[in-house]
Design an enzyme around this catalytic site. Structure first.
Site, short mmCIF file in Angstrom:
data_model
loop_
_atom_site.label_atom_id
_atom_site.label_comp_id
_atom_site.label_asym_id
_atom_site.label_seq_id
_atom_site.Cartn_x
_atom_site.Cartn_y
_atom_site.Cartn_z
N LYS A 114 0.76 -1.27 -0.11
CA LYS A 114 0.02 0.14 0.10
C LYS A 114 0.80 1.54 -0.06
O LYS A 114 0.29 2.34 -0.49
CB LYS A 114 -1.02 0.03 1.23
CG LYS A 114 -1.99 -1.11 0.95
CD LYS A 114 -3.42 -0.83 1.81
CE LYS A 114 -4.54 -1.68 1.20
NZ LYS A 114 -5.78 -1.65 1.89
N LYS A 197 -4.56 -9.89 -6.90
CA LYS A 197 -5.84 -9.97 -5.98
C LYS A 197 -6.80 -9.10 -6.53
O LYS A 197 -6.27 -7.94 -6.95
CB LYS A 197 -5.29 -9.58 -4.70
CG LYS A 197 -6.59 -9.94 -3.73
CD LYS A 197 -6.02 -9.45 -2.39
CE LYS A 197 -6.17 -8.32 -1.86
NZ LYS A 197 -7.14 -7.96 -0.59
N LYS A 200 -11.31 -3.87 -4.39
CA LYS A 200 -11.96 -2.86 -4.57
C LYS A 200 -11.50 -1.54 -4.83
O LYS A 200 -12.28 -0.75 -5.51
CB LYS A 200 -13.11 -2.80 -3.25
CG LYS A 200 -12.39 -2.42 -2.07
CD LYS A 200 -13.77 -2.40 -1.10
CE LYS A 200 -13.63 -3.53 0.06
NZ LYS A 200 -12.24 -3.20 0.93
N1 AQP Z 1 -9.59 -11.09 -3.88
C1 AQP Z 1 -9.95 -11.66 -2.64
N2 AQP Z 1 -10.01 -13.07 -2.50
C2 AQP Z 1 -10.69 -13.44 -1.51
N3 AQP Z 1 -10.72 -12.75 -0.16
C3 AQP Z 1 -10.53 -11.50 -0.27
N4 AQP Z 1 -10.74 -10.49 0.44
C4 AQP Z 1 -10.25 -9.24 0.14
N5 AQP Z 1 -10.04 -9.58 -1.22
C5 AQP Z 1 -10.28 -10.82 -1.59
C6 AQP Z 1 -10.89 -10.70 1.79
O1 AQP Z 1 -12.09 -9.86 2.35
C7 AQP Z 1 -12.01 -9.49 3.75
C8 AQP Z 1 -12.10 -8.07 3.90
O2 AQP Z 1 -11.12 -7.24 3.36
P1 AQP Z 1 -10.87 -5.88 3.55
O3 AQP Z 1 -11.89 -4.91 2.99
O4 AQP Z 1 -10.92 -5.46 4.95
O5 AQP Z 1 -9.68 -5.43 3.05
P2 AQP Z 1 -8.85 -5.85 1.72
O6 AQP Z 1 -8.55 -7.43 2.13
O7 AQP Z 1 -7.60 -4.99 1.73
O8 AQP Z 1 -9.66 -5.98 0.39
P3 AQP Z 1 -9.77 -5.19 -0.78
O9 AQP Z 1 -10.94 -5.37 -1.48
O10 AQP Z 1 -8.34 -5.48 -1.31
O11 AQP Z 1 -9.57 -3.74 -0.35
P4 AQP Z 1 -8.69 -2.39 -0.59
O12 AQP Z 1 -8.80 -2.53 -1.94
O13 AQP Z 1 -9.69 -1.31 0.17
O14 AQP Z 1 -7.52 -2.64 0.20
C9 AQP Z 1 -10.78 -9.88 4.22
O15 AQP Z 1 -11.23 -11.06 4.93
C10 AQP Z 1 -9.92 -10.29 2.95
O16 AQP Z 1 -8.99 -11.73 3.28
#
Ligand code: AQP
Length: 333
Positions: A114, A197, A200
């Site tokens: 990040k 990955k 969002k």
């Molecule tokens: N691509 C993915 N496949 C499986 N699990 C996923 N998770 C996120 N992306 C995937 C799971 O979603 C939960 C919540 O995630 P979060 O919103 O706390 O943050 P994150 O993991 O950083 O998700 P994003 O979508 O990638 O958000 P941003 O873009 O804001 O950083 C977690 O349990 C994660 O494992």
């Protein structure tokens, strides 16, 4: 009656929730609600470690709460709350910061990723993210935390901090275990680049499908998904694009990779991608309808959040006052 073990998890309202978040987290949250005493949060304190537009953050918070319920999380069975409504998360973070070393945080993969992605805003919160996550979990004495592969390193730090605190001040925190769902662990990859990955906050909207995308958008994104050379639908390390679509198809239809391979034997990628798109769109439609209904009833959503806040605060306060006592904060005689 035997008390159920506590389980904590959270999702950040940092954008429109993707099917990656759903498959890797929310779908499992629903499946776990009978086995555990579940506490689920909308992690807005975590979200601001990356710049958020205030109006969008407010909207995403309410939408995520509605989505949790629309996906099947039952507020009568689980504690559902918004992280910033329970100040104990920040208060415990401060105490845990004093037993955390900078080197432990600077080597975290997510911090490095990040920081590279948001080079214009490498802030202390981004670095301290795992300590806030440790506080989230330890405040509720959670025994289990469902984690995706991407969060394992953070959970390891949570365990280290719990053990460190317990050794220094006597037994206080439950040391949580990662909870790996049977038949899951799926990490959903970007449709535009299957080596990354699905996220969002991806700048490329073709990389992800959100839980709010309409049928045409879902099908279009699936049709456009980057696939590999050849035309055989087969799970394989050298076919990351197709393998990712097989995982998505399986998550929404319940079909194993073998069943999917058999179903599309002799058919090309075109047929398969269309079937994936239709399966995802079919599964999202009732969730979207229920979410829209809930969003029209803000009174109900506010009431769920209020109840969640009260229950979460009660549990969190109990742990926090124990912590304050142990570290020597004067709390009246
Ligand atoms: N691509 C993915 N496949 C499986 N699990 C996923 N998770 C996120 N992306 C995937 C799971 O979603 C939960 C919540 O995630 P979060 O919103 O706390 O943050 P994150 O993991 O950083 O998700 P994003 O979508 O990638 O958000 P941003 O873009 O804001 O950083 C977690 O349990 C994660 O494992």
């Amino acid at each position: 009656m035997e008390e159920k073990r506590k389980l904590f998890s959270a999702v950040q309202p940092s954008g429109a929730v993707t099917i990656g978040n759903y498959i890797g987290a929310i779908k499992n949250f629903v499946a776990l609600q009978d086995e555990f005493d579940c506490i689920y949060a909308v992690a807005d304190l975590h979200a601001i470690t990356v710049r958020q537009e205030p109006a969008a953050l407010r909207k995403n918070t309410l939408e995520l709460m509605a989505l949790f319920i629309a996906c099947g999380i039952d507020p009568e069975k689980c504690v559902l709350f918004v992280q910033s409504h329970v100040p104990a998360h920040c208060e415990l973070t401060w105490v845990l910061n004093t037993i955390t070393y900078p080197g432990e945080l600077s080597r975290m993969t997510q911090f490095k990723d990040k920081s590279a992605k948001h080079a214009e805003n490498v802030n202390m919160g981004l670095m301290d993210y795992p300590v806030l996550m440790a506080s989230d979990i330890l405040l509720y004495q959670a025994a289990a935390v469902p984690v995706g592969a991407d969060q394992k390193q953070h959970l390891e730090l949570t365990r280290d901090l719990a053990i460190r605190f317990n050794n220094r001040y006597s037994d206080t925190f439950t040391v949580p275990e990662p909870y790996i769902m049977k038949g899951s662990g799926a990490k959903i990859m970007s449709l535009a680049d299957p080596s990354r990955k699905m996220s969002k906050s991806d700048d490329n909207p073709n990389g992800f499908i959100t839980m709010s995308d309409d049928r045409d958008t879902v099908i279009r994104k699936c049709k456009r998904a980057v696939t590999d050379s050849g035309n055989e639908v087969r799970l394989s390390e050298d076919k990351p694009g197709v393998s990712n679509l097989i995982a998505i198809y399986g998550a929404f239809t319940g079909k194993s990779a073998q069943e999917t391979e058999k179903q599309f034997e002799g058919k090309g990628y075109g047929d398969f991608k269309l079937a994936v798109g239709e399966a995802v769109a079919d599964a999202l439609a009732p969730i979207q309808a229920e979410k829209a209904r809930l969003l029209k009833d803000k009174g109900y959503l506010n009431e769920v959040m209020k109840r969640g806040e009260e229950t979460a605060s009660r549990i969190a306060r109990k742990t926090l006052s124990k912590v304050y006592r142990k570290v020597g904060f004067y709390q009246g005689e």
